[in-house]
Scaffold this active site. Structure first.
Site, short mmCIF file in Angstrom:
data_model
loop_
_atom_site.label_atom_id
_atom_site.label_comp_id
_atom_site.label_asym_id
_atom_site.label_seq_id
_atom_site.Cartn_x
_atom_site.Cartn_y
_atom_site.Cartn_z
N TRP A 101 0.82 -1.21 0.00
CA TRP A 101 0.00 0.00 0.00
C TRP A 101 0.86 1.26 0.00
O TRP A 101 0.56 2.22 -0.73
CB TRP A 101 -0.98 0.00 1.17
CG TRP A 101 -2.08 -1.01 0.96
CD1 TRP A 101 -2.35 -2.11 1.72
CD2 TRP A 101 -3.03 -1.04 -0.12
NE1 TRP A 101 -3.42 -2.81 1.19
CE2 TRP A 101 -3.85 -2.18 0.07
CE3 TRP A 101 -3.28 -0.23 -1.22
CZ2 TRP A 101 -4.89 -2.52 -0.80
CZ3 TRP A 101 -4.33 -0.56 -2.09
CH2 TRP A 101 -5.11 -1.69 -1.87
N ASP A 170 -1.41 6.54 6.29
CA ASP A 170 -2.51 5.70 5.79
C ASP A 170 -2.86 4.68 6.86
O ASP A 170 -2.20 3.65 7.00
CB ASP A 170 -2.08 5.00 4.49
CG ASP A 170 -3.17 4.07 3.95
OD1 ASP A 170 -4.22 3.93 4.60
OD2 ASP A 170 -2.95 3.49 2.87
N LYS A 194 -12.30 -1.48 6.59
CA LYS A 194 -11.47 -2.39 7.38
C LYS A 194 -11.94 -2.38 8.83
O LYS A 194 -12.46 -3.35 9.33
CB LYS A 194 -9.99 -2.00 7.31
CG LYS A 194 -9.45 -1.68 5.90
CD LYS A 194 -9.42 -2.87 5.00
CE LYS A 194 -9.12 -2.58 3.54
NZ LYS A 194 -7.92 -1.87 3.21
C1 LIG Z 1 -7.41 -1.40 1.81
C2 LIG Z 1 -6.31 -0.43 1.87
C3 LIG Z 1 -6.17 0.58 0.89
C4 LIG Z 1 -7.10 0.70 -0.30
O1 LIG Z 1 -8.37 1.06 0.10
P1 LIG Z 1 -9.53 1.41 -0.95
O2 LIG Z 1 -10.56 2.01 -0.06
O3 LIG Z 1 -9.95 0.12 -1.58
O4 LIG Z 1 -8.99 2.35 -1.94
C5 LIG Z 1 -5.14 1.48 1.04
N1 LIG Z 1 -4.28 1.41 2.07
C6 LIG Z 1 -4.38 0.46 3.02
C7 LIG Z 1 -3.40 0.42 4.14
C8 LIG Z 1 -5.40 -0.49 2.94
O5 LIG Z 1 -5.50 -1.44 3.89
#
Ligand SMILES: *Cc1c(COP(=O)(O)O)cnc(C)c1O
Length: 359
Positions: A101, A170, A194
């Site tokens: 990511w 993030d 999540k």
């Molecule tokens: C799932 C995830 C993403 C992507 O998320 P989307 O909402 O599908 O764009 C980005 N960064 C992390 C750390 C993630 O777990």
């Protein structure tokens, strides 16, 4: 019957929240309509939205000089929105690479600016966090971006980097899993699916003084300042996801807040890693022990040919979504807040029994 769902995202939701939403689905608090049928500008929805923000602020002790935004486009849209808003005349940003990511975030940022990489574990397959004293920080970075918890590789920081540039994190797969000192960050973002609520919503927590200097020509919808000035209602927000996130925030508050969550989450992770480490290599996790994620636990089988049987037999026991991410394979158990400890206990018993049968 409900199963134990170890999906990385969209992920398990607290059952109490789903039951409450079900109870109010046809008629929210006697109003004769569902939350998804309400005007986002009406008094009822505005009160739902404001309560959700207030509860999130209290859970994370978010200081008053931070804005909380409820946006769309997922975490992936933030990969672009962050450089568009936070470069503020700067000519580069720092991106630390610890998994897929953070690497994706850096690739997107390169469309807008120069990217400097102070530290990366990519050459070693993303199994650790490079020690902070080895980082090669740049001068005058507009911001430093990192991913405190890498959902796919299961690598989690156990410290907050101390850097001069605003810190951008993030937190898609770790927000609300434990307390966090928001005041150390310029911007925190998290896709909801999540550990927060349903997909379709991304939460952004941003220090006020970083707003209002977006790139010229930025689409109105991508300018944080516009979102902040309109209380995240410049256009129609994802009202039902926002409402459900609010129910999750209240559920967390009613269960002792993030301190209580952290205690349970650490116990859950310890049980699962313990099972892996005590299996004599039958199960393996490649991440250096001090940087193992408490939310996403990837593991492999000594004999990868047994994976299909593992997944099939687990599913028969009501333990589902244990396949690893398609990019890395293997197995993975995501054990977010909403996955009860009983789910982890059941998984550990199943893994021990599977090893006895197959090992
Ligand atoms: C799932 C995830 C993403 C992507 O998320 P989307 O909402 O599908 O764009 C980005 N960064 C992390 C750390 C993630 O777990």
């Amino acid at each position: 019957m409900r199963v134990f769902n170890f999906c990385a995202g969209p992920a398990s939701m607290p059952q109490a929240v789903l039951s409450e939403a079900q109870k109010d689905l046809l008629s929210w608090q006697g109003k004769g309509m569902s939350v998804m049928e309400m005007s986002h500008r009406g008094h009822d929805f505005v009160s739902i939205a404001e309560q959700a923000e207030a509860d999130l602020r209290s859970l994370l002790h978010i200081p008053a000089h931070y804005k909380v935004l409820f946006l769309q486009g997922g975490a992936s849209q933030q990969f672009a929105q962050i450089p568009m808003n936070l470069l503020r005349g700067g000519d580069h940003a720092d991106y630390v690479l610890t998994g897929m990511w953070s690497a994706k975030a850096a690739v997107e940022a390169r469309k807008f600016t120069k990217v400097h990489v102070p530290a990366s574990d990519e050459a070693y397959g993303f199994r650790t966090v490079p020690a902070f004293d080895t980082w090669n920080l740049s001068d005058k970075a507009a911001y430093l971006h990192y991913t405190p918890n890498e959902t796919i590789h299961g690598v989690q920081f156990n410290y907050i980097p101390e850097v001069a540039a605003p810190l951008v994190a993030d937190c898609s797969s770790c927000l609300l899993s434990e307390p966090m000192d928001v005041s150390k960050f310029g911007l925190i973002y998290a896709g909801a699916q999540k550990n927060i609520g349903p997909a379709g919503l991304v939460v952004v927590i941003v220090r006020e003084d970083l707003l209002g200097q977006a790139l010229p020509g930025i689409p109105t919808m991508l300018d944080y300042k516009v979102a902040a000035d309109h209380a995240s209602m410049y256009n129609t927000p994802p009202t039902f996801s926002w409402y459900l996130a609010g129910l999750v925030f209240r559920w967390l508050k009613n269960h002792g807040g993030l301190e209580a969550m952290a205690t349970i989450n650490r116990r859950k992770a310890k049980k699962l890693y313990g099972c892996i480490d005590q299996s004599g290599g039958f199960y393996q996790n490649p991440v250096s022990p001090s940087y193992r994620s408490i939310m996403n636990v990837p593991f492999t089988l000594m004999d990868p040919a047994l994976e299909k049987t593992f997944l099939k037999d687990a599913e028969a026991e009501g333990l589902v979504n244990l396949a690893g991410h398609r990019s890395v394979g293997g197995l993975r158990a995501s054990i977010y807040n909403a996955v009860p400890e009983e789910g982890v206990d059941t998984l550990v018993s199943f893994m021990q029994e599977f090893q006895r049968r197959m090992g």
